[in-house]
Design a protein around this motif. Structure first.
Motif, PDB file in Angstrom:
ATOM      1  N   ARG A  29       0.802  -1.222   0.000  1.00  0.00           N
ATOM      2  CA  ARG A  29       0.000   0.000   0.000  1.00  0.00           C
ATOM      3  C   ARG A  29       0.839   1.278   0.000  1.00  0.00           C
ATOM      4  O   ARG A  29       0.382   2.330  -0.448  1.00  0.00           O
ATOM      5  CB  ARG A  29      -0.979  -0.012   1.196  1.00  0.00           C
ATOM      6  N   SER A  30       2.076   1.178   0.508  1.00  0.00           N
ATOM      7  CA  SER A  30       2.965   2.336   0.476  1.00  0.00           C
ATOM      8  C   SER A  30       3.186   2.853  -0.940  1.00  0.00           C
ATOM      9  O   SER A  30       3.627   3.980  -1.139  1.00  0.00           O
ATOM     10  CB  SER A  30       4.323   1.997   1.097  1.00  0.00           C
ATOM     11  N   LEU A  32       0.975   3.589  -2.991  1.00  0.00           N
ATOM     12  CA  LEU A  32      -0.167   4.340  -3.528  1.00  0.00           C
ATOM     13  C   LEU A  32       0.173   5.778  -3.943  1.00  0.00           C
ATOM     14  O   LEU A  32      -0.235   6.220  -5.022  1.00  0.00           O
ATOM     15  CB  LEU A  32      -1.332   4.332  -2.532  1.00  0.00           C
ATOM     16  N   LEU A  33       0.920   6.515  -3.100  1.00  0.00           N
ATOM     17  CA  LEU A  33       1.210   7.902  -3.477  1.00  0.00           C
ATOM     18  C   LEU A  33       2.020   7.981  -4.779  1.00  0.00           C
ATOM     19  O   LEU A  33       1.634   8.690  -5.702  1.00  0.00           O
ATOM     20  CB  LEU A  33       1.861   8.677  -2.325  1.00  0.00           C
ATOM     21  N   PRO A  34       3.143   7.266  -4.863  1.00  0.00           N
ATOM     22  CA  PRO A  34       3.855   7.290  -6.153  1.00  0.00           C
ATOM     23  C   PRO A  34       2.999   6.777  -7.313  1.00  0.00           C
ATOM     24  O   PRO A  34       3.125   7.264  -8.447  1.00  0.00           O
ATOM     25  CB  PRO A  34       5.071   6.378  -5.927  1.00  0.00           C
ATOM     26  N   HIS A  37       0.958   9.476  -8.651  1.00  0.00           N
ATOM     27  CA  HIS A  37       1.792  10.322  -9.523  1.00  0.00           C
ATOM     28  C   HIS A  37       1.943   9.649 -10.892  1.00  0.00           C
ATOM     29  O   HIS A  37       1.921  10.302 -11.928  1.00  0.00           O
ATOM     30  CB  HIS A  37       3.178  10.553  -8.908  1.00  0.00           C
ATOM     31  N   VAL A  68      -7.703   8.901  -0.577  1.00  0.00           N
ATOM     32  CA  VAL A  68      -6.316   9.355  -0.553  1.00  0.00           C
ATOM     33  C   VAL A  68      -6.083  10.424  -1.629  1.00  0.00           C
ATOM     34  O   VAL A  68      -5.493  11.474  -1.361  1.00  0.00           O
ATOM     35  CB  VAL A  68      -5.355   8.158  -0.746  1.00  0.00           C
ATOM     36  N   PHE A  71      -7.164  13.904  -0.805  1.00  0.00           N
ATOM     37  CA  PHE A  71      -6.558  14.523   0.385  1.00  0.00           C
ATOM     38  C   PHE A  71      -5.391  15.432   0.014  1.00  0.00           C
ATOM     39  O   PHE A  71      -5.109  16.406   0.693  1.00  0.00           O
ATOM     40  CB  PHE A  71      -6.086  13.420   1.337  1.00  0.00           C
ATOM     41  N   TYR A  72      -4.686  15.084  -1.058  1.00  0.00           N
ATOM     42  CA  TYR A  72      -3.423  15.748  -1.389  1.00  0.00           C
ATOM     43  C   TYR A  72      -3.604  16.720  -2.560  1.00  0.00           C
ATOM     44  O   TYR A  72      -4.199  16.362  -3.582  1.00  0.00           O
ATOM     45  CB  TYR A  72      -2.370  14.697  -1.756  1.00  0.00           C
ATOM     46  N   MET A  74      -1.541  17.893  -4.735  1.00  0.00           N
ATOM     47  CA  MET A  74      -0.836  17.685  -6.008  1.00  0.00           C
ATOM     48  C   MET A  74      -1.576  16.739  -6.959  1.00  0.00           C
ATOM     49  O   MET A  74      -1.219  16.636  -8.128  1.00  0.00           O
ATOM     50  CB  MET A  74       0.583  17.162  -5.758  1.00  0.00           C
ATOM     51  N   TYR A  75      -2.555  16.036  -6.428  1.00  0.00           N
ATOM     52  CA  TYR A  75      -3.353  15.183  -7.317  1.00  0.00           C
ATOM     53  C   TYR A  75      -4.517  16.007  -7.842  1.00  0.00           C
ATOM     54  O   TYR A  75      -5.372  16.466  -7.077  1.00  0.00           O
ATOM     55  CB  TYR A  75      -3.863  13.945  -6.583  1.00  0.00           C
ATOM     56  N   LEU A 194       8.181  12.185 -10.299  1.00  0.00           N
ATOM     57  CA  LEU A 194       7.686  12.144  -8.920  1.00  0.00           C
ATOM     58  C   LEU A 194       7.289  10.725  -8.509  1.00  0.00           C
ATOM     59  O   LEU A 194       7.293  10.382  -7.330  1.00  0.00           O
ATOM     60  CB  LEU A 194       6.501  13.103  -8.742  1.00  0.00           C
TER      61      LEU A 194
END
Lengths: 240, 434
Positions: A29-30, A32-34, A37, A68, A71-72, A74-75, A194
């Motif tokens: 799951r880590s 997910l952020l990359p 991107h 997720v 929330f951010y 940059m998305y 990114l």
């Protein structure tokens, strides 16, 4: 992971890259952020297809991924321009001219007397010269205020005039050199970076060496050098 | 007495291609890690404790003590340990970690190796905010160089110690600078803080023992290994030893990065930075970002170390010194900062989510000339309900500019209300005439 129909948007290469991202982490799951991107690097924003792509890859629900993605900052949730122009309007930059720069760009990029809003695009998203404008929170370059970024590369010590000239050049399809950072590409290309993809090639080597040391950054070190100021000497027996 | 500027972390910044491994190695780079790997891990923890190195991310917690909270065992059955570097620099005014990582990424990597070794971690994550692409690029290149040279990976320098480093880009959320929110974000979730305890050393990343340290803290470690704790203590004050990068921005002649001993005063820093811009007098300033209560011209001689700033009613924070002259309105500046906290509040707890939302509206109304004297009391009352009642420090930080702004510049807030009052009475007259 269940069998899913092959996405039409994300080709085999993107599937492979997603797998590679997952491999970087002890728990999937880590990634997910990359990975968000990564999907932005394909479409220029996080679409519903992008959400589903990540969910499938990580065995999450669409809702979990959406939670997720929203929330951010940059998305981006709608298609963006070729370039993203982010103007810092946090207090320090604002006081030094950042608010005026943002307002000027809103008016300049707006049409028929309507200023361009936050996260709105001048031109047709994805086409050459299209620009998405946003006001940003502190970009960690306060000694170089007021700052703005194009595709997350720094343009320091800006004025209303320099900012207008910059966006005019971008509109014409030109790519001015950032004050600090690599030569400009476009938003999609930087999103791939990114996501952690830096191909080991000539271009990467050139990008890495792009300027970083602004006059302001080095002022303290230079002053010390001029005046002969140094940190206390380390004793020999300890440095062995 | 140390010199006014003590380049330690910044000493390589003037060298051409300072970010490359070859430059770093020519200038004593990777000498500390060789020494460290020959000693028992506990000795590294003791060394950092003796040096009195305090966290450079704002809170000032002793780094060696934090390291000592990690479980000591490194048996086969033990849980993996993690080191996570907080490179999510986003506190308004703060701009030290980004230039450090761009100019000298290997100093951070060398620090990561030593710190991981000390805490028996074999996996380290550098969580960098996503908006600093060039920094991310430099870090990736440096990590790659370090792997190729054998400083990372398996059996580092023949020591038997293994370490992997992953550079992880965030996606734009100030709250991820809070260590437990950062961990949630690194786990692929919304970046919302966790209830403590358990602290990360007991249950951090993936509920495994984890230490989260700031960039500048870890980049300082190799110098302490090389110089020793006594050398480190030759700079700074007894309780706040060492050099610190002071980032001076705003209305000064020469804004920039100045690495000076802790305990340096703003008066001294202003002298280094060429004084106030165009000679316009100082009005207010922050010692360490917007979350640290503001100071005024009366605080020019406050020693900027953890104790000095606290005794004078603020906090040292990140030593992000934002300098504002007389042309800037305090209520306006406070409104801008409050809008920032409103935007960045993660929404998890009510005092912060609702409080920042309403505070921003009251301030906006006030700055627009529609405030009343009562609004000042309302804001202080709301602040009272946020401070110490929020889930994490973001709420406390949001209160700082408002409370300190009203404390030192109440007249300026009142003046906005007076204008409004006189306007209102005028309106009544107009209405009466109609």
């Amino acid at each position: 992971m269940t069998q899913v129909p092959e996405s039409t948007v994300f080709d085999a290469d993107i599937h492979a890259k997603a797998t590679e991202i997952i491999g970087r982490y002890p728990e999937a799951r880590s990634a997910l952020l990359p990975m968000l991107h990564l999907v932005q690097s394909v479409q220029g924003y996080v679409s519903q297809e992008g959400i589903s792509f990540c969910a499938e890859k990580l065995d999450l629900t669409d809702a979990e991924v959406s939670a997720v993605a929203t929330f951010y900052t940059m998305y981006k949730r709608k298609p963006c321009g070729e370039h993203l122009v982010s103007v810092c309007t946090n207090t320090l930059c604002a006081a030094m001219g950042g608010d005026a720069i943002y307002k000027k760009l809103q008016d300049h990029l707006g049409e028929n007397g309507t200023p361009l809003g936050h996260e709105e695009t001048a031109g047709t998203p994805g086409e050459t010269g299209s620009i998405t404008l946003e006001h940003a929170e502190c970009l960690a370059a306060c000694d170089l205020a007021p700052v703005l970024q194009v595709n997350y590369e720094y343009f320091d010590n800006q004025t209303e005039q320099s900012a207008v000239e910059l966006v005019d050049a971008l509109r014409k399809g030109e790519r001015p050199q950032p004050t600090r950072g690599a030569s400009l590409t476009d938003l999609k290309s930087v999103e791939l970076q990114l996501a952690g993809f830096f191909p080991e090639d000539e271009q990467f080597a050139t990008d890495v060496d792009g300027p970083s040391a602004a006059e302001e950054t080095l002022r303290g070190a230079k002053l010390a050098q001029e005046r002969g100021w140094v940190a206390p000497a380390m004793r020999d027996e300890e440095t062995r | 007495m140390a010199d006014p500027i003590t380049p330690v972390l910044t000493k390589r910044w003037l060298s051409p291609n300072s970010w490359r491994l070859s430059t770093y190695e020519q200038l004593e780079g990777y000498t500390a890690v060789k020494k460290a790997l020959r000693k028992p891990p506990e000795q590294m923890v003791a060394l950092i404790k003796d040096a009195g190195l305090r966290g450079r991310g704002g809170a000032g917690f002793p780094a060696g003590v934090k390291w000592s909270f990690m479980p000591q065992a490194d048996k086969g059955a033990a849980k993996p340990h993690y080191l996570v570097i907080n490179a999510d620099e986003g506190e308004p005014g703060t701009c030290k970690d980004i230039p450090l990582m761009m100019a000298d990424p290997h100093s951070l990597i060398e620090g990561c190796i030593i710190a991981s070794y000390a805490m028996r971690a074999h996996h380290c994550f550098i969580y960098v905010r996503g908006e600093v692409l060039h920094c991310i690029r430099r870090l990736n290149a440096a990590v790659r160089e370090a792997y190729d040279a054998g400083y990372l990976g398996k059996d580092i320098l023949g020591s038997g110690f293994d370490l992997d480093i992953v550079v992880h880009a965030g996606a734009g959320a100030y709250i991820c600078g809070e260590e437990t929110a950062l961990l949630d974000s690194l786990e692929g979730r919304r970046g919302q803080p966790r209830l403590k305890p358990p602290f990360p050393a007991a249950a951090g990343l993936y509920a495994k023992p984890t230490t989260v340290n700031n960039v500048e803290t870890i980049a300082t470690v190799p110098y302490i290994v090389n110089g020793g704790s006594d050398w480190f203590r030759e700079m700074g004050t007894e309780k706040s030893p060492g050099p610190k990068i002071f980032s001076i921005s705003g209305h000064v002649e020469q804004p920039g990065q100045y690495e000076a001993p802790l305990g340096t005063t703003l008066r001294e820093l202003l002298e280094l930075a060429g004084g106030m811009k165009d000679g316009i007098p100082l009005k207010f300033w922050t010692p360490g970002g917007s979350s640290t209560p503001m100071f005024t011209a009366d605080h020019l001689d406050v020693p900027l170390d953890f104790e000095g700033a606290a005794e004078a009613g603020s906090m040292l924070g990140t030593t992000a010194i934002m300098v504002f002259n007389e042309t800037v309105s305090v209520p306006w500046a406070v409104m801008k900062w409050t809008q920032f906290y409103e935007h960045e509040s993660c929404g998890k707890c009510t005092p912060c989510r609702e409080g920042t939302f309403w505070l921003a509206q009251v301030l906006e109304r006030m700055v627009a000339g529609k405030g009343t004297e009562e609004d000042i009391d309302t804001m202080l009352d709301v602040c009272d309900n946020i401070l110490g009642r929020s889930f994490c420090a973001l709420g406390d930080g949001a209160v700082s500019p408002i409370e300190s702004g009203i404390k030192y510049f109440r007249d300026e807030f009142l003046a906005l209300c007076e204008d409004n009052k006189s306007k209102q009475s005028e309106a009544e007259l107009v209405g009466a005439k109609a």
